[in-house]
Motif scaffolding. Structure first.
Motif, short mmCIF file in Angstrom:
data_model
loop_
_atom_site.label_atom_id
_atom_site.label_comp_id
_atom_site.label_asym_id
_atom_site.label_seq_id
_atom_site.Cartn_x
_atom_site.Cartn_y
_atom_site.Cartn_z
N LYS A 25 60.48 22.12 9.54
CA LYS A 25 59.32 22.47 9.24
C LYS A 25 59.11 22.00 7.78
CE LYS A 25 55.89 26.19 8.87
NZ LYS A 25 55.51 27.68 9.16
N GLN A 58 59.20 17.10 2.49
CA GLN A 58 58.48 16.66 3.95
C GLN A 58 58.26 18.01 4.59
OE1 GLN A 58 59.00 13.03 5.84
NE2 GLN A 58 59.65 14.17 7.73
N THR A 60 56.52 19.12 8.50
CA THR A 60 56.60 18.78 9.73
C THR A 60 56.00 19.57 10.66
OG1 THR A 60 58.49 17.35 9.54
CG2 THR A 60 57.81 17.49 11.79
N SER A 64 55.57 16.77 15.63
CA SER A 64 56.41 15.91 15.18
C SER A 64 55.72 15.21 13.94
CB SER A 64 56.69 14.92 16.16
OG SER A 64 57.60 15.83 17.09
N SER A 66 54.12 14.56 10.56
CA SER A 66 54.84 15.00 8.99
C SER A 66 54.11 14.42 7.62
CB SER A 66 56.43 14.55 9.16
OG SER A 66 56.42 13.08 9.14
N ARG A 102 56.00 10.41 11.69
CA ARG A 102 56.36 11.27 12.94
C ARG A 102 58.06 11.36 12.87
NH1 ARG A 102 57.19 10.47 18.67
NH2 ARG A 102 56.14 12.05 19.75
N GLU A 103 58.30 12.56 12.83
CA GLU A 103 59.82 13.09 12.74
C GLU A 103 60.08 13.60 14.19
OE1 GLU A 103 63.13 15.16 10.23
OE2 GLU A 103 60.98 15.89 10.03
N ASP A 113 62.67 9.03 12.22
CA ASP A 113 61.59 9.46 11.32
C ASP A 113 60.82 8.02 11.03
OD1 ASP A 113 59.49 10.30 9.56
OD2 ASP A 113 60.92 11.54 8.36
N TYR A 208 67.26 21.02 5.88
CA TYR A 208 66.17 21.54 6.52
C TYR A 208 66.23 23.24 6.26
CZ TYR A 208 66.82 17.57 9.52
OH TYR A 208 67.11 16.11 9.74
#
Length: 213
Positions: A25, A58, A60, A64, A66, A102-103, A113, A208
């Motif tokens: 996220k 980032q 997300t 997906s 981002s 798009r991750e 990614d 993360y």
């Protein structure tokens, strides 16, 4: 560069502990790469890429998609073996960018990614020749568009290590006078109208943040 990529893969294959499935996220990323001039031949010949660094945040979504934002810095030195006249110095570039992409985690160990960074940059050509002309630095401002793809291997539930490749369209055409040179170096004039583009290959780190909500 191929040896570095091979070493990176061997190191990451060495992770033996199973990683938990990550649902990113909020992520902090940092990329460190080697930039190489493309398309504009005078830029390719006269300038030698030494470093490109880009830290960014980032966010997300669950689907997906981002969104990110960050800063960048790069440095190109003058290639002493290619310039027609002795020139000392280089080009410092700094700017900001936003990213959309798009991750996606394909497994609990591997993710991709893919996206594009859109930025605004200022390029400072600082050389002894510009200094003698009283225009040190020679400054160029331009928009950049940078498609990028990143391959990530997960170390644990909060950390991954990355290999990335990007191609930055810089939005300006390099000319020798930006270095303070008063000669065209024998290039065809059409070469000076070609956009300055940079291929960047490098490694990165992603952290993360755990979702407290």
């Amino acid at each position: 560069m191929s040896k570095l990529i091979s070493c990176w893969l061997l190191i990451l294959i060495g992770f033996s502990t199973a990683a938990q499935q990550i649902e990113p996220k909020h992520t902090f990323n940092i990329e460190l790469g080697l930039p190489n001039g493309m398309v504009n031949k005078p830029f390719k010949d006269y300038m030698q890429g030494l470093v490109n660094i880009a830290p960014y945040y980032q966010f997300t979504l669950k689907n997906s998609l981002s969104f990110g934002a960050g800063i960048r810095y790069s440095y190109f030195g003058v290639n002493q073996f290619r310039v027609p006249l002795k020139t000392l110095g280089g080009m410092h570039s700094g700017g900001v960018f936003v990213k959309i992409g798009r991750e996606k985690f394909h497994t609990d160990r591997f993710a991709t990614d893919m996206g594009v960074k859109i930025g605004y940059n200022q390029h400072y050509f600082i050389t002894n020749r510009n200094d003698s002309l009283g225009q040190n630095p020679f400054v160029v401002s331009a928009i950049s568009i940078e498609p990028t793809v990143k391959f990530s291997l997960v170390a644990d539930e909060q950390v991954s290590y990355n290999l990335f490749i990007s191609y930055a369209f810089q939005g300006y055409a390099f000319k020798p006078n930006m270095l303070g040179l008063e000669t065209d170096g024998g290039y065809d004039k059409k070469e000076f109208s070609r956009p300055t583009s940079i291929l960047i290959i490098g490694f990165g780190f992603s952290y993360y943040f755990k979702d407290k909500g």
